[in-house]
Design an enzyme around this catalytic site. Sequence first.
Site, PDB file in Angstrom:
ATOM      1  N   VAL A   2      11.083  -4.410   3.060  1.00  0.00           N
ATOM      2  CA  VAL A   2      10.895  -4.431   4.459  1.00  0.00           C
ATOM      3  C   VAL A   2      11.138  -3.047   5.204  1.00  0.00           C
ATOM      4  CG1 VAL A   2      11.622  -5.714   6.744  1.00  0.00           C
ATOM      5  CG2 VAL A   2      11.746  -6.825   4.637  1.00  0.00           C
ATOM      6  N   SER A  53       1.837  -6.050   6.942  1.00  0.00           N
ATOM      7  CA  SER A  53       0.475  -5.903   7.036  1.00  0.00           C
ATOM      8  C   SER A  53      -0.090  -7.002   5.857  1.00  0.00           C
ATOM      9  CB  SER A  53      -0.149  -4.504   6.707  1.00  0.00           C
ATOM     10  OG  SER A  53       0.429  -3.898   7.866  1.00  0.00           O
ATOM     11  N   ALA A  54       0.570  -6.805   4.800  1.00  0.00           N
ATOM     12  CA  ALA A  54       0.236  -7.880   3.432  1.00  0.00           C
ATOM     13  C   ALA A  54       0.316  -9.188   3.959  1.00  0.00           C
ATOM     14  CB  ALA A  54       0.950  -7.457   2.203  1.00  0.00           C
ATOM     15  N   LYS A  65       0.885  -1.213   0.009  1.00  0.00           N
ATOM     16  CA  LYS A  65       0.031   0.078   0.088  1.00  0.00           C
ATOM     17  C   LYS A  65       0.998   1.339  -0.068  1.00  0.00           C
ATOM     18  CE  LYS A  65       0.973   1.878   4.180  1.00  0.00           C
ATOM     19  NZ  LYS A  65       1.402   2.863   4.433  1.00  0.00           N
ATOM     20  N   ASP A 107      -2.833  -1.007   9.186  1.00  0.00           N
ATOM     21  CA  ASP A 107      -2.839  -1.212   7.669  1.00  0.00           C
ATOM     22  C   ASP A 107      -3.489  -2.766   7.313  1.00  0.00           C
ATOM     23  OD1 ASP A 107      -1.651   1.243   7.454  1.00  0.00           O
ATOM     24  OD2 ASP A 107       0.284   0.241   7.502  1.00  0.00           O
ATOM     25  N   GLY A 119       9.540  -0.453   4.900  1.00  0.00           N
ATOM     26  CA  GLY A 119       9.859   0.771   3.811  1.00  0.00           C
ATOM     27  C   GLY A 119       8.624   1.700   3.896  1.00  0.00           C
TER      28      GLY A 119
END
Length: 317
Positions: free
Chosen positions: A115, A123-124, A25, A156, A117
């Site tokens: 990572v 969260s994904a 995202k 997130d 970032g």
Amino acid sequence: MNHPENPGDDARPARREVTVRAAAKINLHLGVGALDERGYHPLATVYQAIGLYEDVTVADQPDWSVHLRGEATIDFDAIPVDEDNLALRAARALCGHHGITDRAARVEIHKGIPVAGGLAGGSADAAATLLALDRLWELQTTDEDLLRIAAELGSDVPFALLGGTAVGLGHGEQVQPVEDNGQWWWVVVPSNDGLATPTVYRHFDELRGSDVPPPEVPDELRRALATGDVGWLADCLHNDLAEPALDLRPDLQRTLDAGREAGALATLVSGSGPTVLLLCEDQAHAQLVRLGLADRGHDGALVAPAPVPGVHEVSYE
Ligand code: C5P
């Protein structure tokens, strides 16, 4: 999010493994309010899912375990594989919701999102794990329950389930899709050293104090997204965490400047950073900007379309 393809087909054999993909995202707008008593900041944000992905494969196994795979550029050392791992916490939360105590799985995460970032890679992983286990074990968890479990795991995570383009309120976990008629192209410039999200929020507090107005999503941004006009969107991008992120990492200004020089329509710090985002006209323009950045010494940039869907099952067959 969670639509079984053959809900009536009881004759199917139980599946041995399931792979689910979840996207990175970015925040087209990130408005941050004053720190609340729970240690969070109220947000008014517009999320967009971009075409960088984590693939999470789950398979039945007597004990829980997490395995990381991916390009050598991924900083694997920064990711826990013990009980602190967010994917594993997601798995535990889903089991807790269904009262499952006698099952476990191997969770393999193929990482394609940098990572720490500001792209919500962890969260994904959590969102993908929720859907993958739901499918593997045919739990039929409702979308509502998945979103509720996701919100407990991190601000997130609900958006990682949803994908597309969405407003995020509360501390980012209350998500609502918004009209987006654009086909956007981003150049994503990762950075070697990650920035920890809590550190950036803390520095926001130090710089801005408690006298911060409640955050809002500007109507102008909603209109730009609805029209699909990239020039208009370029004028609407905003991130309240850019100032603290740049103060902690002044070198990022050079990346932002190089992006402009390479021809990007607009530049943006991604979430809490340090990834930098460059908005481009179209795919061909994004490739040119990426090459222009490399000429200026910024290698490793990625080109990503947006918006892309939320979590979904994939097959490698
Ligand atoms: O929700 P998540 O676990 O991703 O948040 C990580 C940390 O980022 C929180 O513990 C908090 O310090 C900070 N945060 C915040 N306000 C938000 C979201 C996150 O202060 N809206």
